[in-house]
Design a protein around this motif. Structure first.
Motif, PDB file in Angstrom:
ATOM      1  N   CYS A  42      -3.331  -4.516   1.235  1.00  0.00           N
ATOM      2  CA  CYS A  42      -4.395  -3.647   0.714  1.00  0.00           C
ATOM      3  C   CYS A  42      -5.330  -4.532  -0.111  1.00  0.00           C
ATOM      4  O   CYS A  42      -4.900  -5.508  -0.716  1.00  0.00           O
ATOM      5  CB  CYS A  42      -3.864  -2.466  -0.084  1.00  0.00           C
ATOM      6  SG  CYS A  42      -2.610  -2.832  -1.312  1.00  0.00           S
ATOM      7  N   ASN A  58      -6.017   2.397  -0.859  1.00  0.00           N
ATOM      8  CA  ASN A  58      -4.745   2.862  -0.317  1.00  0.00           C
ATOM      9  C   ASN A  58      -3.608   2.661  -1.315  1.00  0.00           C
ATOM     10  O   ASN A  58      -2.478   2.352  -0.950  1.00  0.00           O
ATOM     11  CB  ASN A  58      -4.422   2.178   1.020  1.00  0.00           C
ATOM     12  CG  ASN A  58      -3.425   2.978   1.842  1.00  0.00           C
ATOM     13  OD1 ASN A  58      -3.076   4.112   1.505  1.00  0.00           O
ATOM     14  ND2 ASN A  58      -2.942   2.392   2.917  1.00  0.00           N
ATOM     15  N   HIS A  92       0.832  -1.201   0.000  1.00  0.00           N
ATOM     16  CA  HIS A  92       0.000   0.000   0.000  1.00  0.00           C
ATOM     17  C   HIS A  92       0.868   1.253   0.000  1.00  0.00           C
ATOM     18  O   HIS A  92       2.081   1.193   0.206  1.00  0.00           O
ATOM     19  CB  HIS A  92      -0.976   0.006   1.182  1.00  0.00           C
ATOM     20  CG  HIS A  92      -0.330  -0.044   2.529  1.00  0.00           C
ATOM     21  ND1 HIS A  92       0.449   0.971   3.033  1.00  0.00           N
ATOM     22  CD2 HIS A  92      -0.370  -0.990   3.512  1.00  0.00           C
ATOM     23  CE1 HIS A  92       0.860   0.659   4.253  1.00  0.00           C
ATOM     24  NE2 HIS A  92       0.380  -0.529   4.562  1.00  0.00           N
TER      25      HIS A  92
END
Length: 490
Positions: free
Chosen positions: A239, A245, A168
């Motif tokens: 993620c 994100n 992320h």
């Protein structure tokens, strides 16, 4: 009924099993595996004879009789396991009357019987049907986890080209260590025709995270459209899908998604592997389980990274931690480099981080337990969560929001200890329509892109102009719009 003299060994025994039906007999077999000395008491003469023929120490008694214990050797722990609730209660009373220090595990036939056994002094009350159900669930979960890990391994083994492993944005140790573990699995599954590469977006700004990457010599590349196009396969770790994100376009095909956050809306296409477990404390825990199930040797570097990832994402095993997280940490601990781990956890603090923390303290404003602190322009956005970690410890503060502005976004870091508030959900509801926001019950973050305002040179003045209407959305959501304000002491 004549009382048999003790058979076999003399002196005290550790375990006494009273009632040798299916449950009692299975307990005997389990104890025998550990070579524990146990005696069995049952009223069925043929059953007692059969037990003796198998070299078990057995006595024929009616366990409902007040004379049941006469002539028996002393014991430390008792299992009272017949299918007769009244007989179990009578045996429990007899044992506790004669041997007050003996620990007793008693089988209950129904909740009412269980209450009577508890009142009579049973240390543990068992409902066999619940024990069987729990064991069945645990066994199938373990088998399912093994199959998931094997499916991932088999899928990667058949690939050729480049596997892009993407963390992320502004990756933390959980995301980074998980990417490392997936790269290790890829190398083990297919070292000849598949090359794993780890990518990230944003910055690795927190001094502990920078130290973590530098000391472990983790090879990470900045994700660009060109780099993305070079990848034959894509994996997301920590993620839950494109745009969650990360800045990956929503239509991008992702082949592997492994996460412990709430599942996104990414559809599972053919040949796509998705393992998202919101109940687990860290994605690093999931990756550790894969390594265990696949029997892949874990070197010191990867073990140190994964353990640190679990520790940081569970805040030293104090936040969202599960028994599984502790079990995986216990597996990793003897494999880690303790000296290296200590260096990672004790980095030097940058001058900017110290300045941001000082400004957050000076600029704090407190309203009904909510603390807001404007730190202005920041180059290192990872200094904000460190300031929030400090300010949430102030007396009278239940929720702390520290906010600042970078070249491209307004960034907010939140910490919370009010059990009535899920701060991650509150941030998502307040700011999700204008940026990326979310988190856990006691910690969260938001990043609100400046878009056209990114070209404004005086970022601090821009923040002062736009922040109040933005924060008002949060204040309204948590019920602060009508509260009187008060400033913290300088």
């Amino acid at each position: 009924m004549p009382l048999e003299p003790p058979v076999g060994q003399q002196g005290p025994v550790k375990y006494g099993i009273f009632g040798c039906g299916t449950n009692g007999f299975n307990i005997i077999l389990e104890l025998a595996k550990d070579h524990e000395r146990a005696m069995v008491v049952d009223r069925d003469e043929s059953r007692v004879r059969s037990l003796k023929d198998q070299n078990f120490e057995a006595y024929q008694r009616d366990i409902a009789s007040s004379e049941m214990l006469a002539g028996l050797p002393p014991f430390e722990i008792a299992f009272v396991m017949t299918g007769d609730g009244d007989a179990n209660l009578a045996a429990l009373l007899a044992i506790k009357k004669r041997h007050t220090s003996v620990q007793v595990v008693a089988r209950a036939t129904d909740p009412a019987n269980g209450q009577k056994l508890t009142a009579a002094g049973a240390d543990i009350v068992l409902y066999p049907q619940e024990v069987v159900a729990r064991s069945a669930v645990l066994q199938i979960k373990k088998q399912h986890s093994s199959r998931i890990a094997q499916r991932l391994f088999t899928m990667i083994a058949g690939w050729e080209g480049t596997l892009g492993i993407i963390t992320h944005k502004n990756p933390d140790p959980d995301a980074i260590s998980s990417a490392m573990a997936l790269a290790e699995i890829a190398k083990k599954a297919n070292s000849k025709s598949l090359t794993p590469r780890i990518f990230y977006e944003g910055n690795i700004g927190h001094q502990e995270n920078r130290t973590f990457v530098n000391l472990l010599d983790i090879k990470m590349e900045r994700l660009t459209p060109d780099a993305l196009a070079q990848c034959t396969y894509l994996a997301l770790v920590d993620c839950s899908g494109p745009g969650a994100n990360n800045d990956i376009p929503a239509q991008t095909k992702i082949n592997i998604i492994i996460d412990h956050h709430k599942e996104g809306n990414h559809p599972a296409g053919q040949g796509c592997f998705i393992d998202i477990r919101p109940g687990v404390g860290a994605t690093a825990s999931i990756m550790t389980q894969y390594l265990q199930e696949l029997d892949i040797p874990v070197d010191k570097r990867v073990a140190t990274a994964l353990l640190y990832g679990i520790r940081t994402d569970t805040k030293e095993f104090k936040r969202n931690v599960t028994p599984q997280d502790l079990s995986y940490a216990g597996f990793l601990l003897p494999l880690t480099d303790a000296e290296l781990l200590d260096k990672i956890m004790s980095p030097s603090m940058s001058q900017e981080t110290l300045d941001v923390m000082g400004k957050a303290i000076h600029e704090r404003k407190i309203q009904s337990g909510y603390l807001f602190a404007n730190v202005g322009y920041v180059m290192n956005r990872d200094s904000l969560p460190q300031a929030a970690d400090l300010l949430i410890t102030l007396e009278g503060v239940n929720t702390a929001l520290v906010y600042g502005i970078t070249d491209s976004a307004i960034v907010i870091s939140a910490r919370n200890r009010d059990i009535r508030l899920h701060v991650g959900n509150a941030l998502a509801e307040a700011f999700g329509d204008i940026g990326d926001a979310g988190g856990h019950p006691n910690m969260g973050a938001a990043s609100l892109p400046l878009n056209y305002f990114g070209k404004v040179e005086d970022k601090e003045k821009l923040l002062a102009i736009v922040i109040e209407p933005i924060l008002q959305k949060f204040r309204t959501l948590v019920g602060l719009e009508n509260e009187g304000k008060k400033n913290g002491a300088p």
